[in-house]
Design a protein around this motif. Structure first.
Motif, PDB file in Angstrom:
ATOM      1  N   ILE A   1      11.437   8.135   6.739  1.00 13.75           N
ATOM      2  CA  ILE A   1      11.813   7.494   5.482  1.00 13.75           C
ATOM      3  C   ILE A   1      11.401   8.442   4.364  1.00 13.75           C
ATOM      4  N   ILE A   2      12.331   8.756   3.469  1.00 14.02           N
ATOM      5  CA  ILE A   2      12.018   9.649   2.347  1.00 14.02           C
ATOM      6  C   ILE A   2      12.017   8.813   1.079  1.00 14.02           C
ATOM      7  N   ALA A   3      10.841   8.639   0.486  1.00 15.14           N
ATOM      8  CA  ALA A   3      10.676   7.806  -0.703  1.00 15.14           C
ATOM      9  C   ALA A   3      10.156   8.668  -1.848  1.00 15.14           C
ATOM     10  N   ASN A   4      10.967   8.808  -2.894  1.00 20.08           N
ATOM     11  CA  ASN A   4      10.610   9.650  -4.044  1.00 20.08           C
ATOM     12  C   ASN A   4      10.159  11.040  -3.591  1.00 20.08           C
ATOM     13  N   GLY A   5      10.856  11.573  -2.593  1.00 20.20           N
ATOM     14  CA  GLY A   5      10.560  12.918  -2.107  1.00 20.20           C
ATOM     15  C   GLY A   5       9.458  12.981  -1.073  1.00 20.20           C
ATOM     16  N   ASN A   6       8.788  11.862  -0.813  1.00 19.47           N
ATOM     17  CA  ASN A   6       7.722  11.833   0.189  1.00 19.47           C
ATOM     18  C   ASN A   6       8.315  11.549   1.572  1.00 19.47           C
ATOM     19  N   GLU A   7       8.167  12.510   2.479  1.00 21.06           N
ATOM     20  CA  GLU A   7       8.659  12.319   3.844  1.00 21.06           C
ATOM     21  C   GLU A   7       7.625  11.556   4.660  1.00 21.06           C
ATOM     22  N   ILE A   8       8.027  10.372   5.116  1.00 19.11           N
ATOM     23  CA  ILE A   8       7.121   9.501   5.858  1.00 19.11           C
ATOM     24  C   ILE A   8       7.633   9.377   7.293  1.00 19.11           C
ATOM     25  N   GLN A   9       6.841   9.870   8.216  1.00 17.35           N
ATOM     26  CA  GLN A   9       7.227   9.821   9.629  1.00 17.35           C
ATOM     27  C   GLN A   9       7.006   8.408  10.169  1.00 17.35           C
ATOM     28  N   VAL A  10       8.010   7.854  10.799  1.00 13.05           N
ATOM     29  CA  VAL A  10       7.868   6.565  11.475  1.00 13.05           C
ATOM     30  C   VAL A  10       7.565   6.839  12.941  1.00 13.05           C
ATOM     31  N   ILE A  11       6.395   6.398  13.397  1.00 14.44           N
ATOM     32  CA  ILE A  11       5.956   6.610  14.777  1.00 14.44           C
ATOM     33  C   ILE A  11       6.005   5.269  15.498  1.00 14.44           C
ATOM     34  N   TYR A  12       6.675   5.230  16.626  1.00 12.76           N
ATOM     35  CA  TYR A  12       6.781   3.994  17.396  1.00 12.76           C
ATOM     36  C   TYR A  12       5.744   3.999  18.512  1.00 12.76           C
ATOM     37  N   SER A  13       4.888   2.970  18.499  1.00 15.79           N
ATOM     38  CA  SER A  13       3.866   2.880  19.539  1.00 15.79           C
ATOM     39  C   SER A  13       3.344   1.453  19.628  1.00 15.79           C
TER      40      SER A  13
ATOM     41  N   ILE B   1       0.843  -1.197   0.000  1.00 16.78           N
ATOM     42  CA  ILE B   1       0.000   0.000   0.000  1.00 16.78           C
ATOM     43  C   ILE B   1       0.878   1.247   0.000  1.00 16.78           C
ATOM     44  N   ALA B   2       1.979   1.206   0.755  1.00 17.97           N
ATOM     45  CA  ALA B   2       2.911   2.345   0.764  1.00 17.97           C
ATOM     46  C   ALA B   2       3.458   2.592  -0.638  1.00 17.97           C
ATOM     47  N   ARG B   3       3.846   1.535  -1.330  1.00 22.48           N
ATOM     48  CA  ARG B   3       4.343   1.683  -2.700  1.00 22.48           C
ATOM     49  C   ARG B   3       3.292   2.335  -3.605  1.00 22.48           C
ATOM     50  N   LEU B   4       2.062   1.886  -3.482  1.00 21.72           N
ATOM     51  CA  LEU B   4       0.989   2.432  -4.317  1.00 21.72           C
ATOM     52  C   LEU B   4       0.728   3.902  -3.992  1.00 21.72           C
TER      53      LEU B   4
ATOM     54  N   ILE C   1       9.178 -10.909  -3.960  1.00 26.61           N
ATOM     55  CA  ILE C   1       8.118 -11.259  -4.914  1.00 26.61           C
ATOM     56  C   ILE C   1       7.854 -10.126  -5.894  1.00 26.61           C
ATOM     57  N   HIS C   2       7.723  -8.928  -5.393  1.00 32.30           N
ATOM     58  CA  HIS C   2       7.275  -7.805  -6.221  1.00 32.30           C
ATOM     59  C   HIS C   2       8.414  -6.951  -6.771  1.00 32.30           C
ATOM     60  N   GLY C   3       9.639  -7.331  -6.481  1.00 35.35           N
ATOM     61  CA  GLY C   3      10.772  -6.642  -7.069  1.00 35.35           C
ATOM     62  C   GLY C   3      11.161  -5.379  -6.331  1.00 35.35           C
ATOM     63  N   GLN C   4      12.037  -4.626  -6.947  1.00 32.41           N
ATOM     64  CA  GLN C   4      12.559  -3.424  -6.308  1.00 32.41           C
ATOM     65  C   GLN C   4      11.588  -2.262  -6.404  1.00 32.41           C
ATOM     66  N   PHE C   5      11.654  -1.408  -5.417  1.00 28.39           N
ATOM     67  CA  PHE C   5      10.882  -0.169  -5.400  1.00 28.39           C
ATOM     68  C   PHE C   5      11.303   0.704  -6.582  1.00 28.39           C
ATOM     69  N   GLN C   6      10.314   1.259  -7.261  1.00 26.50           N
ATOM     70  CA  GLN C   6      10.595   2.099  -8.418  1.00 26.50           C
ATOM     71  C   GLN C   6      10.860   3.536  -7.974  1.00 26.50           C
ATOM     72  N   GLY C   7      12.120   3.794  -7.648  1.00 25.83           N
ATOM     73  CA  GLY C   7      12.476   5.134  -7.214  1.00 25.83           C
ATOM     74  C   GLY C   7      13.626   5.081  -6.224  1.00 25.83           C
TER      75      GLY C   7
END
Length: 481
Positions: free
Chosen positions: A201-213, A143-146, A184-190
């Motif tokens: 985590i910064i993926a293709n310019g998208n800053e994704i906050q990792v929250i630990y809980s 879902i993150a990839r999509l 299975i799904h191969g490498q991330f495109q980016g």
């Protein structure tokens, strides 16, 4: 010049056209929020060869190959229009233009076919909707990839954060690595980089906050600038309204579960009952991958032939819930090695049909066998119909459903005689009808339905999230009802 030379020259010509399509498709996507499709398959961010293969695949469902020389004029015509956010299928434009006998030019026909997305009719580009992933397992990462893939226009859905339990060692580095490479799904495109200091985590310019809980009730999402977000729970830890309501903390507007919901939680299969979701509903489920695979073709068959009763047998790839080697498990049989055995187990897909398709009164039973493959499953749907029919009639009907009906994003169709499970890894449809395996005898029909139980299901989840967030844009030409 030899015949082979002619074929190679033709290939190079088509390569050149496909190459010139890429910047047009990209510009429409980025600047106007227009997703260009070919028979329901997105052409955004696709390579030259991928575009050509998608055109060639049309022969499997439409009966003849579609050439880029046919679709390119329609793509060019779109660039002259004042388009608003939409999905436009140039394969369907070309197909319907062939049968249109009014003598219109490509430009005139295209303008008429997509009129609902132009000028005063076009909808406004909406602000992006924040999304949070709770859990980051197999489905969560897909879902993150999509979500990252669909963020190109800057509108629509925006992945802001993932919530996980903190593991030992370099937790965020390891999670980023699992997002980057998939067996299975191969490498991330980016590109993916990690900001350990800020847990991002910064993926293709998208800053994704990792929250630990470890507890959803302890997270204040507004502290991370997140507001009115849709939270997608990929853990399956909570299935009922009481448990899922724990996610409704500051910053969260709705909760979507990627597993069958219990009690009064609506089970939604996009394409079938997504339009029944009430605007004020804050908690819903996307049911299971198998439910999503069987309900759309079951609805299609019921609409055309009527269904008196049915049975579904799923031959399902093993999942992370099973043991790699024999060991204790709370469920019967699932403790035996998933990699070495076929394992009979239960499935709730048949009973879930009633929630997603309540108008179908026919009893549907079901069972499941887990087999030693890591992805892609098949559902064998055996139906007793209300009227007699033929195999040819059923196949023609389902082929047309996959091409031009409101279920065309859910149901795919393949006639290749040598298709096997691995051919469907990465399929974005909920299920694929295998024409060669289909059996019909009078009022009995048996459908063999392939489905990527990871990626195809994840695509269905994204469609539900787009719908409830108000960023599911209309498709043109409009599917036949």
């Amino acid at each position: 010049m030899t015949v082979n030379d002619d074929s190679f020259t033709n290939w190079m010509h088509r390569e050149e056209i496909a190459e010139s399509m890429i910047p047009i498709i990209g510009k429409l996507h980025r600047e106007q929020d227009v997703n260009v499709l070919l028979h329901s398959r997105s052409l955004v961010n696709k390579s030259v060869v991928s575009i050509l293969k998608t055109h060639r695949f049309a022969r499997q469902i439409a009966g003849e190959e579609l050439s880029v020389t046919e679709t390119m004029p329609f793509l060019k015509a779109l660039t002259t229009l004042d388009l608003g956010p939409s999905q436009i299928d140039i394969g369907m434009l070309a197909a319907t233009y062939r049968s249109d006998g009014r003598g219109l030019s490509v430009e005139e026909f295209t303008a008429e076919a997509v009129a609902g997305a132009t000028g005063d009719n076009k909808i406004e580009r909406r602000a992006s909707r924040d999304v949070v992933l709770y859990g980051f397992g197999r489905i969560g990462r897909l879902i993150a990839r999509l979500l990252i893939e669909k963020a190109g226009s800057g509108n629509g859905l925006r992945l802001r954060a993932i919530v996980v339990r903190k593991g030992s060692g370099q937790d965020i580095v390891k999670r980023a690595s699992l997002l980057r490479r998939d067996s299975i799904h191969g490498q991330f495109q980016g590109t993916i980089t990690v900001d350990e200091a800020n847990n991002k985590i910064i993926a293709n310019g998208n800053e994704i906050q990792v929250i630990y809980s470890d507890d959803p009730t302890t997270v204040d999402y507004t502290a991370y600038g997140i507001k009115d977000a849709i939270l997608i729970d990929n853990t399956g830890r909570w299935r009922d309204r009481e448990g899922l309501s724990k996610h409704l903390q500051p910053g969260i507007g709705k909760v979507v579960l990627t597993a069958p919901g219990k009690g009064d939680v609506p089970n939604i299969v996009h394409g079938v009952n997504h339009d029944t979701v009430k605007p004020d509903e804050r908690i819903l489920s996307c049911a299971s991958c198998t439910t999503n695979a069987i309900v759309p073709p079951l609805k299609a068959m019921a609409d055309e032939y009527g269904v008196l009763r049915g049975h579904v047998e799923t031959v399902h790839s093993y999942t992370n819930d099973q043991n790699l080697l024999d060991n204790y498990h709370g469920s019967d049989r699932r403790g035996r090695s998933a990699a070495l055995n076929m394992v009979i187990t239960e499935t709730g897909a048949a009973s879930a049909v009633a929630k997603a398709l309540p108008e179908l009164k026919a009893p549907i039973t079901g069972s499941s066998i887990r087999v030693p493959v890591p992805d892609v499953s098949i559902a064998i749907l055996s139906l007793r119909l209300e009227r007699e029919t033929t195999r040819e009639e059923v196949l023609d009907y389902l082929r047309n459903v996959s091409l031009a009906s409101p279920l065309k994003r859910q149901i795919d169709f393949i006639s290749a005689p040598d298709a096997v499970s691995s051919d469907f890894i990465g399929s974005r449809h909920a299920s694929i009808v295998d024409a060669g395996a289909t059996k019909v005898d009078g009022d009995n029909a048996i459908l063999y339905l392939w489905y990527d139980n990871e990626f195809g299901y994840s695509c269905q989840v994204i469609r539900v999230v787009q719908h409830v967030s108000g960023v599911e844009y209309p498709t043109y030409p409009a599917p036949a009802v």
